[in-house]
Design a protein around this motif. Structure first.
Motif, PDB file in Angstrom:
ATOM      1  N   ALA A  58     -36.557 -68.039  -5.402  1.00 58.59           N
ATOM      2  CA  ALA A  58     -37.888 -68.618  -5.545  1.00 58.59           C
ATOM      3  C   ALA A  58     -37.721 -70.073  -5.951  1.00 58.59           C
ATOM      4  N   GLU A  59     -38.438 -70.948  -5.293  1.00 59.22           N
ATOM      5  CA  GLU A  59     -38.388 -72.361  -5.655  1.00 59.22           C
ATOM      6  C   GLU A  59     -39.488 -72.623  -6.677  1.00 59.22           C
ATOM      7  N   ILE A  60     -39.115 -73.006  -7.864  1.00 58.79           N
ATOM      8  CA  ILE A  60     -40.070 -73.272  -8.929  1.00 58.79           C
ATOM      9  C   ILE A  60     -40.270 -74.779  -9.025  1.00 58.79           C
ATOM     10  N   LYS A  61     -41.444 -75.238  -8.654  1.00 57.57           N
ATOM     11  CA  LYS A  61     -41.741 -76.670  -8.686  1.00 57.57           C
ATOM     12  C   LYS A  61     -42.580 -76.981  -9.916  1.00 57.57           C
ATOM     13  N   VAL A  62     -42.073 -77.804 -10.776  1.00 58.32           N
ATOM     14  CA  VAL A  62     -42.778 -78.193 -11.987  1.00 58.32           C
ATOM     15  C   VAL A  62     -43.413 -79.560 -11.741  1.00 58.32           C
ATOM     16  N   THR A  63     -44.727 -79.627 -11.894  1.00 57.84           N
ATOM     17  CA  THR A  63     -45.452 -80.883 -11.644  1.00 57.84           C
ATOM     18  C   THR A  63     -46.190 -81.298 -12.909  1.00 57.84           C
ATOM     19  N   ASP A  64     -46.795 -82.456 -12.839  1.00 60.69           N
ATOM     20  CA  ASP A  64     -47.593 -82.878 -13.973  1.00 60.69           C
ATOM     21  C   ASP A  64     -48.916 -82.113 -13.972  1.00 60.69           C
ATOM     22  N   ARG A  65     -49.754 -82.352 -14.968  1.00 66.86           N
ATOM     23  CA  ARG A  65     -50.982 -81.591 -15.122  1.00 66.86           C
ATOM     24  C   ARG A  65     -51.917 -81.733 -13.929  1.00 66.86           C
ATOM     25  N   GLN A  66     -51.905 -82.875 -13.277  1.00 68.23           N
ATOM     26  CA  GLN A  66     -52.784 -83.094 -12.136  1.00 68.23           C
ATOM     27  C   GLN A  66     -52.172 -82.587 -10.835  1.00 68.23           C
ATOM     28  N   GLY A  67     -50.954 -82.082 -10.891  1.00 68.90           N
ATOM     29  CA  GLY A  67     -50.312 -81.562  -9.700  1.00 68.90           C
ATOM     30  C   GLY A  67     -49.924 -82.642  -8.714  1.00 68.90           C
ATOM     31  N   GLU A  68     -49.731 -83.868  -9.184  1.00 67.35           N
ATOM     32  CA  GLU A  68     -49.482 -84.980  -8.272  1.00 67.35           C
ATOM     33  C   GLU A  68     -47.990 -85.283  -8.113  1.00 67.35           C
ATOM     34  N   LEU A  69     -47.289 -85.441  -9.211  1.00 66.55           N
ATOM     35  CA  LEU A  69     -45.908 -85.904  -9.140  1.00 66.55           C
ATOM     36  C   LEU A  69     -44.961 -84.754  -9.489  1.00 66.55           C
ATOM     37  N   PRO A  70     -44.067 -84.403  -8.566  1.00 62.81           N
ATOM     38  CA  PRO A  70     -43.078 -83.366  -8.897  1.00 62.81           C
ATOM     39  C   PRO A  70     -42.069 -83.892  -9.906  1.00 62.81           C
ATOM     40  N   LEU A  71     -41.981 -83.213 -11.051  1.00 65.84           N
ATOM     41  CA  LEU A  71     -41.061 -83.645 -12.079  1.00 65.84           C
ATOM     42  C   LEU A  71     -39.678 -83.063 -11.869  1.00 65.84           C
ATOM     43  N   THR A 107     -34.251 -73.673  -8.244  1.00 67.78           N
ATOM     44  CA  THR A 107     -34.257 -72.430  -7.482  1.00 67.78           C
ATOM     45  C   THR A 107     -33.621 -71.338  -8.330  1.00 67.78           C
ATOM     46  N   VAL A 108     -34.304 -70.216  -8.447  1.00 68.22           N
ATOM     47  CA  VAL A 108     -33.786 -69.091  -9.226  1.00 68.22           C
ATOM     48  C   VAL A 108     -33.636 -67.888  -8.308  1.00 68.22           C
ATOM     49  N   SER A 109     -32.617 -67.057  -8.585  1.00 68.70           N
ATOM     50  CA  SER A 109     -32.421 -65.847  -7.784  1.00 68.70           C
ATOM     51  C   SER A 109     -33.466 -64.810  -8.140  1.00 68.70           C
ATOM     52  N   MET A 110     -33.781 -63.936  -7.187  1.00 65.88           N
ATOM     53  CA  MET A 110     -34.808 -62.927  -7.390  1.00 65.88           C
ATOM     54  C   MET A 110     -34.302 -61.556  -6.972  1.00 65.88           C
ATOM     55  N   THR A 111     -34.772 -60.531  -7.670  1.00 63.93           N
ATOM     56  CA  THR A 111     -34.526 -59.166  -7.244  1.00 63.93           C
ATOM     57  C   THR A 111     -35.461 -58.854  -6.080  1.00 63.93           C
ATOM     58  N   PRO A 112     -35.142 -57.838  -5.274  1.00 61.48           N
ATOM     59  CA  PRO A 112     -36.038 -57.486  -4.155  1.00 61.48           C
ATOM     60  C   PRO A 112     -37.456 -57.194  -4.600  1.00 61.48           C
ATOM     61  N   GLU A 113     -37.616 -56.456  -5.720  1.00 61.85           N
ATOM     62  CA  GLU A 113     -38.969 -56.109  -6.141  1.00 61.85           C
ATOM     63  C   GLU A 113     -39.752 -57.335  -6.602  1.00 61.85           C
ATOM     64  N   PHE A 114     -39.059 -58.305  -7.230  1.00 59.91           N
ATOM     65  CA  PHE A 114     -39.748 -59.523  -7.633  1.00 59.91           C
ATOM     66  C   PHE A 114     -40.139 -60.344  -6.417  1.00 59.91           C
ATOM     67  N   ALA A 115     -39.231 -60.439  -5.449  1.00 65.86           N
ATOM     68  CA  ALA A 115     -39.517 -61.196  -4.231  1.00 65.86           C
ATOM     69  C   ALA A 115     -40.714 -60.597  -3.493  1.00 65.86           C
ATOM     70  N   CYS A 116     -40.714 -59.277  -3.349  1.00 66.17           N
ATOM     71  CA  CYS A 116     -41.820 -58.618  -2.642  1.00 66.17           C
ATOM     72  C   CYS A 116     -43.117 -58.741  -3.432  1.00 66.17           C
ATOM     73  N   GLY A 117     -43.024 -58.631  -4.758  1.00 67.83           N
ATOM     74  CA  GLY A 117     -44.224 -58.781  -5.574  1.00 67.83           C
ATOM     75  C   GLY A 117     -44.799 -60.173  -5.483  1.00 67.83           C
ATOM     76  N   LEU A 118     -43.934 -61.171  -5.471  1.00 70.64           N
ATOM     77  CA  LEU A 118     -44.390 -62.550  -5.354  1.00 70.64           C
ATOM     78  C   LEU A 118     -45.008 -62.799  -3.980  1.00 70.64           C
ATOM     79  N   ASP A 119     -44.386 -62.231  -2.946  1.00 73.33           N
ATOM     80  CA  ASP A 119     -44.943 -62.371  -1.599  1.00 73.33           C
ATOM     81  C   ASP A 119     -46.330 -61.747  -1.532  1.00 73.33           C
ATOM     82  N   PHE A 120     -46.471 -60.558  -2.127  1.00 69.72           N
ATOM     83  CA  PHE A 120     -47.782 -59.901  -2.145  1.00 69.72           C
ATOM     84  C   PHE A 120     -48.812 -60.752  -2.882  1.00 69.72           C
ATOM     85  N   GLN A 121     -48.462 -61.269  -4.062  1.00 72.21           N
ATOM     86  CA  GLN A 121     -49.416 -62.062  -4.829  1.00 72.21           C
ATOM     87  C   GLN A 121     -49.833 -63.327  -4.079  1.00 72.21           C
TER      88      GLN A 121
END
Length: 378
Positions: free
Chosen positions: A34-47, A51-65
């Motif tokens: 999963a690529e975790i992008k941390v931005t400022d409060r306004q969502g404008e500038l990527p700080l 990338t973190v590894s995921m288990t299959p159930e987390f990956a599928c759960g994230l895809d569903f959400q």
């Protein structure tokens, strides 16, 4: 309210605020990261982007959400993602109840879509079996059987496969005569459609033979069926191994322990090579090897092996699965037969409670084990 019915504000995997910044999760790839992008409060500038590894159930759960938030809960793509998420959860014994709840909701949501509803119902029945809820599994299997018959007809492979699964549940519930009638009809249908030696016909014959093993007077017929299956199939495959396994069980029932012991030793070696040392089927062969060893008087070796099987079953398929309870009962019997009642009683008492929950309080197995427990002084 269950999380799939509304947008969940936080999860175990949600990173929350990082140094006062917002986080946004983006699913990328299959079960990879999963690529975790941390931005400022306004969502404008990527700080920062990590990338973190995921288990299959987390990956599928994230895809569903993500699909739920983007497309809505009842969109077909969202529902398919939910099905896959529940399927991955079902492989984890400690999250099986959650998977059952998800699939139960999904089956209801797909009432007007039998093409997608019935596969979800199939997976629901499997998890109900694995969690030991046999009475509920029987009800849902009959629902699935009726649905597949309406959708594809009585002779369709999917219909006949569900019939075989239903027969297996009936066997576990002690209703072998019902299971036998169902499987004789299934074998006849498969033979007409596919031929007498087709693998699916022989698979159904294997289940039919299993319905006969509960009666001493039917053991010879069951043995002939297993021999016919072995004669009709070449090479090493799952059907051959299952038939060899079941034939060895018949030999145990017939008192031919030395023959059975040799067959089980061979099966353990083959299963370990094909599936690995920690596969459920390998442990199943080890369980029956332990029973054969016990029958031949190798009590210490048999008990040690069976204790290992019980630990593996509890981990792999859960403490209330039918195979786990049967193994626990066998281990209790081994200890009791060696005069170690204080060790046997807790195992037996817990197994009885398990069977009450899975088979019902009036099941013959519950009554029999309760009688045994009383004889042990409890």
């Amino acid at each position: 309210m269950a999380f799939w019915r509304k947008k969940r504000e936080s999860t175990d995997h949600h990173l929350g605020d990082v140094n006062g910044a917002e986080t946004t999760d983006h699913y990328v790839g299959d079960f990879g990261s999963a690529e975790i992008k941390v931005t400022d409060r306004q969502g404008e500038l990527p700080l920062v982007s990590i990338t973190v590894s995921m288990t299959p159930e987390f990956a599928c759960g994230l895809d569903f959400q993500n699909k739920r938030d983007e497309l809505g809960l009842h969109h077909p793509k969202t529902l398919r993602a939910l099905h896959l998420y529940a399927f991955t959860l079902g492989d984890l014994p400690d999250r099986r109840d959650e998977a059952i709840e998800l699939l139960d909701w999904l089956v209801a949501a797909l009432t007007d879509d039998p093409e997608n509803r019935l596969p979800a119902l199939n997976d629901l029945t499997r998890l109900l079996q694995d969690s030991g809820r046999l009475a509920v599994a029987e009800q849902r299997l009959r629902e699935a059987l009726s649905g597949w018959e309406r959708l594809r007809g009585q002779d369709d492979p999917q219909t006949l496969q569900i019939a075989g699964v239903l027969a297996g549940v009936l066997i576990d519930l002690g209703r072998r005569e019902e299971a036998e009638g169902l499987m004789r009809d299934t074998v006849a249908r498969r033979a007409r459609a596919l031929g007498a030696t087709h693998p699916e016909t022989l698979t159904s014959m294997n289940i039919l033979a299993g319905t006969l093993r509960g009666s001493p007077s039917r053991l010879a017929e069951a043995e002939r069926m297993y021999e016919a299956i072995l004669a009709g199939t070449d090479g090493i495959n799952d059907l051959i191994l299952l038939a060899r396994h079941n034939l060895a069980a018949v030999l145990i029932h017939q008192g031919r322990h030395a023959e059975a012991l040799e067959r089980y030793r061979e099966l353990v070696d083959i299963r370990a090579r094909l599936h690995g040392d920690d596969h459920r089927l390998t442990w199943s062969s080890r369980r029956n090897l332990a029973v054969a060893l016990n029958s031949l008087g190798h009590f210490a070796d048999a008990e040690a092996r069976l204790a290992q099987v019980l630990d593996a079953y509890r981990r792999l398929i859960g403490p209330r699965h039918a195979e786990t309870l049967a193994t626990q009962t066998s281990l209790a019997a081994m200890k009791a037969n060696q005069g170690r009642t204080t060790e046997a009683v807790p195992l037996l008492r817990d197994a009885i409670e398990g069977y009450r929950g899975t088979h019902g309080p009036d099941h013959p197995r519950v009554r029999h084990l309760t009688h045994v427990l009383a004889q042990l002084g409890e």
